[in-house]
Design an enzyme around this catalytic site. Structure first.
Site, PDB file in Angstrom:
ATOM      1  N   ARG A 283     -40.209 -36.227 -15.570  1.00  0.00           N
ATOM      2  CA  ARG A 283     -39.475 -36.981 -16.647  1.00  0.00           C
ATOM      3  C   ARG A 283     -40.472 -36.878 -18.088  1.00  0.00           C
ATOM      4  NH1 ARG A 283     -43.163 -39.532 -17.727  1.00  0.00           N
ATOM      5  NH2 ARG A 283     -42.012 -40.301 -19.389  1.00  0.00           N
ATOM      6  N   GLY A 284     -39.861 -37.070 -18.915  1.00  0.00           N
ATOM      7  CA  GLY A 284     -40.461 -36.944 -20.400  1.00  0.00           C
ATOM      8  C   GLY A 284     -40.099 -35.624 -20.912  1.00  0.00           C
ATOM      9  N   ALA A 285     -39.814 -35.583 -22.342  1.00  0.00           N
ATOM     10  CA  ALA A 285     -39.226 -34.460 -23.004  1.00  0.00           C
ATOM     11  C   ALA A 285     -39.931 -33.114 -22.525  1.00  0.00           C
ATOM     12  CB  ALA A 285     -39.420 -34.561 -24.438  1.00  0.00           C
TER      13      ALA A 285
ATOM     14  N   ARG B  11     -29.863 -34.116 -18.266  1.00  0.00           N
ATOM     15  CA  ARG B  11     -30.140 -35.257 -18.914  1.00  0.00           C
ATOM     16  C   ARG B  11     -29.940 -34.789 -20.319  1.00  0.00           C
ATOM     17  NH1 ARG B  11     -35.582 -38.365 -18.155  1.00  0.00           N
ATOM     18  NH2 ARG B  11     -34.194 -39.923 -18.961  1.00  0.00           N
TER      19      ARG B  11
ATOM     20  N   GLN C 246     -42.039 -46.879 -17.217  1.00  0.00           N
ATOM     21  CA  GLN C 246     -42.938 -45.927 -17.126  1.00  0.00           C
ATOM     22  C   GLN C 246     -44.294 -46.258 -17.746  1.00  0.00           C
ATOM     23  OE1 GLN C 246     -39.531 -45.900 -17.889  1.00  0.00           O
ATOM     24  NE2 GLN C 246     -38.559 -43.931 -17.973  1.00  0.00           N
TER      25      GLN C 246
ATOM     26  N   ASP D 191     -38.156 -37.784 -27.840  1.00  0.00           N
ATOM     27  CA  ASP D 191     -37.241 -37.070 -26.925  1.00  0.00           C
ATOM     28  C   ASP D 191     -36.574 -35.946 -27.763  1.00  0.00           C
ATOM     29  OD1 ASP D 191     -37.758 -39.470 -25.146  1.00  0.00           O
ATOM     30  OD2 ASP D 191     -37.205 -37.944 -24.023  1.00  0.00           O
TER      31      ASP D 191
ATOM     32  N   ASN E 123     -36.375 -42.129 -28.926  1.00  0.00           N
ATOM     33  CA  ASN E 123     -37.349 -42.009 -28.051  1.00  0.00           C
ATOM     34  C   ASN E 123     -36.970 -43.063 -26.979  1.00  0.00           C
ATOM     35  OD1 ASN E 123     -39.964 -41.193 -26.724  1.00  0.00           O
ATOM     36  ND2 ASN E 123     -40.768 -43.349 -27.423  1.00  0.00           N
ATOM     37  N   LYS E 124     -37.816 -43.444 -26.003  1.00  0.00           N
ATOM     38  CA  LYS E 124     -37.468 -44.706 -25.090  1.00  0.00           C
ATOM     39  C   LYS E 124     -36.965 -45.798 -25.439  1.00  0.00           C
ATOM     40  CE  LYS E 124     -37.468 -44.131 -21.573  1.00  0.00           C
ATOM     41  NZ  LYS E 124     -36.206 -43.531 -20.833  1.00  0.00           N
TER      42      LYS E 124
HETATM   43  O1  MRU Z   1     -36.515 -41.404 -19.689  1.00  0.00           O
HETATM   44  P1  MRU Z   1     -37.873 -40.518 -19.737  1.00  0.00           P
HETATM   45  O2  MRU Z   1     -38.932 -41.280 -19.039  1.00  0.00           O
HETATM   46  O3  MRU Z   1     -37.749 -39.083 -19.640  1.00  0.00           O
HETATM   47  O4  MRU Z   1     -38.232 -40.973 -21.164  1.00  0.00           O
HETATM   48  C1  MRU Z   1     -39.470 -40.496 -21.627  1.00  0.00           C
HETATM   49  C2  MRU Z   1     -39.797 -40.710 -23.190  1.00  0.00           C
HETATM   50  O5  MRU Z   1     -38.961 -41.394 -23.749  1.00  0.00           O
HETATM   51  C3  MRU Z   1     -41.146 -40.253 -23.679  1.00  0.00           C
HETATM   52  O6  MRU Z   1     -41.483 -41.225 -24.665  1.00  0.00           O
HETATM   53  C4  MRU Z   1     -40.794 -39.047 -24.346  1.00  0.00           C
HETATM   54  O7  MRU Z   1     -39.896 -37.947 -23.599  1.00  0.00           O
HETATM   55  C5  MRU Z   1     -42.017 -38.310 -24.877  1.00  0.00           C
HETATM   56  S1  MRU Z   1     -42.905 -37.637 -23.380  1.00  0.00           S
HETATM   57  C6  MRU Z   1     -43.590 -36.132 -24.257  1.00  0.00           C
END
Ligand code: MRU
Length: 361
Positions: A55-57, A98, A202, A243, A253-254
């Site tokens: 996970r994470g962009a 996603r 996270q 994201d 973002n999250k």
């Molecule tokens: O749902 P996730 O864990 O994939 O969400 C991740 C985030 O929101 C991060 O802050 C974002 O992707 C930046 S990671 C380079």
């Protein structure tokens, strides 16, 4: 990222490709278990993105690229027509995993565009090369974001971050955590406030683990405590990842990022977003056009952790059947963003023009 597991120190990436197999750290099991999973097909890699093994962009972008590379290898013996149909199907599967992180869509587009219209074997090679290129470019962007962003962190700074925008979320030092790591490695004293980041935690599970691995001083706080520490003057800087950044600078973002940005503004704390060019979406004019993933309510009503026997378990918090909503992300309006830390340097307002100029589109 250097990790210490089972008394052994090793360098490892969040994910990588070995021939037609994709390997990744199973982030669902961290921090209590460190396991590498092997994904033999594009279908398995797409499922790993959807189920958040990675996970994470940035990590989902790399995984998406690798999934397309796997699909190309799977179809290497096909006729050109069958190859095209198979790859189009794989692209749809990956796009459907996603919706919010634009890196995933950029990765799919890059692999498709790289294929060309030569013989099937050549198209396959081009796609694999493009997928490897995504990972290589991310690693370089992360390095540069670290160097540019570290200049914002003075000795003794206390930096707050939300979710995990570290090495697990973006190869290879992360985005938001890369400047923090660089400042620390340059010898400055840095302390990190780690937001827990409900509901999937996270921050608690992943960012805190990364801080331990890097030897960075930190404290985990519940999401609701960030305002308390900002008001007391105990936060010097906020750095988060992203994201998707719309053309006007609005940031997805999250979930919870928006609140941190508003409280940071209220308290005069600079709020920076660390993100590479691949996270900017010039085709989406404002944050209102960003598709926000809505996840299962069970992530809100239950918590996931180790029980007394050392086994992972879900634990129900409110009464059974309690209705809940679970947006995975929120949108922070551009006016709350002090600047973007990118691989090309710090991007400042007015964003509509500065973003366009920086990434020349
Ligand atoms: O749902 P996730 O864990 O994939 O969400 C991740 C985030 O929101 C991060 O802050 C974002 O992707 C930046 S990671 C380079």
């Amino acid at each position: 990222m250097r990790v210490k597991v089972g008394g052994e120190t090793r360098d490892v990436l969040a994910l990588w490709r070995e021939g037609s197999t994709v390997k990744m750290i199973d982030q669902r099991l961290l921090p209590h278990r460190f396991e590498i999973i092997s994904l033999a097909s594009h279908v398995e890699t797409a499922a790993a993105i959807r189920d958040m093994a990675t996970r994470g962009a940035g990590a989902v972008g790399c995984a998406a690229g690798y999934a397309l590379a796997q699909a190309a290898l799977e179809a290497s013996g096909f006729t050109p027509e069958k190859f095209e149909g198979y790859i189009a199907g794989a692209a749809e599967t990956v796009r459907g995993t996603r919706p919010t992180a634009v890196n995933l869509f950029h990765a799919v587009d890059r692999c498709l565009a790289a294929a060309g219209d030569g013989p099937v074997a050549e198209r396959g090679r081009n796609m694999v090369e493009a997928a490897d290129g995504i990972a290589a470019d991310d690693r370089e962007a992360s390095r540069l974001i670290g160097l540019h962003g570290a200049g914002l962190i003075r000795d003794g700074f206390r930096v707050l971050t939300h979710c995990n925008a570290g090495a697990l979320g973006f190869l290879d030092d992360g985005t938001a955590l890369s400047p923090i790591r660089v400042a620390h490695r340059q010898g400055r004293r840095v302390f990190v406030w780690v937001d827990e980041t409900r509901p999937r935690c996270q921050g608690a599970r992943l960012t805190a683990w990364e801080m331990e691995m890097e030897g960075l001083p930190y404290a985990l706080i519940v999401d609701n405590a960030a305002g308390h520490f900002m008001r007391r003057g105990e936060v010097d800087l906020v750095i988060v990842g992203a994201d998707r950044v719309a053309a006007n600078g609005d940031v997805a973002n999250k979930v919870g990022t928006y609140e941190k940005a508003v409280v940071a503004r209220e308290n005069g704390v600079p709020f920076y977003v660390a993100a590479p060019g691949t996270t900017f979406d010039q085709r989406t004019p404002t944050g209102n056009g960003i598709d926000i993933e809505e996840r299962t309510p069970e992530e809100v009503t239950r918590v996931w952790g180790l029980d007394g026997e050392g086994e992972y378990r879900w634990v129900q918090v409110p009464m059974e059947g309690t209705p809940a909503r679970n947006p995975g992300f929120d949108v922070t309006p551009a006016r709350y963003v002090t600047g973007f830390i990118t691989e090309k340097g710090i991007v400042k307002p007015p964003y509509a023009s500065s973003i366009r100029k920086t990434f020349r589109t």
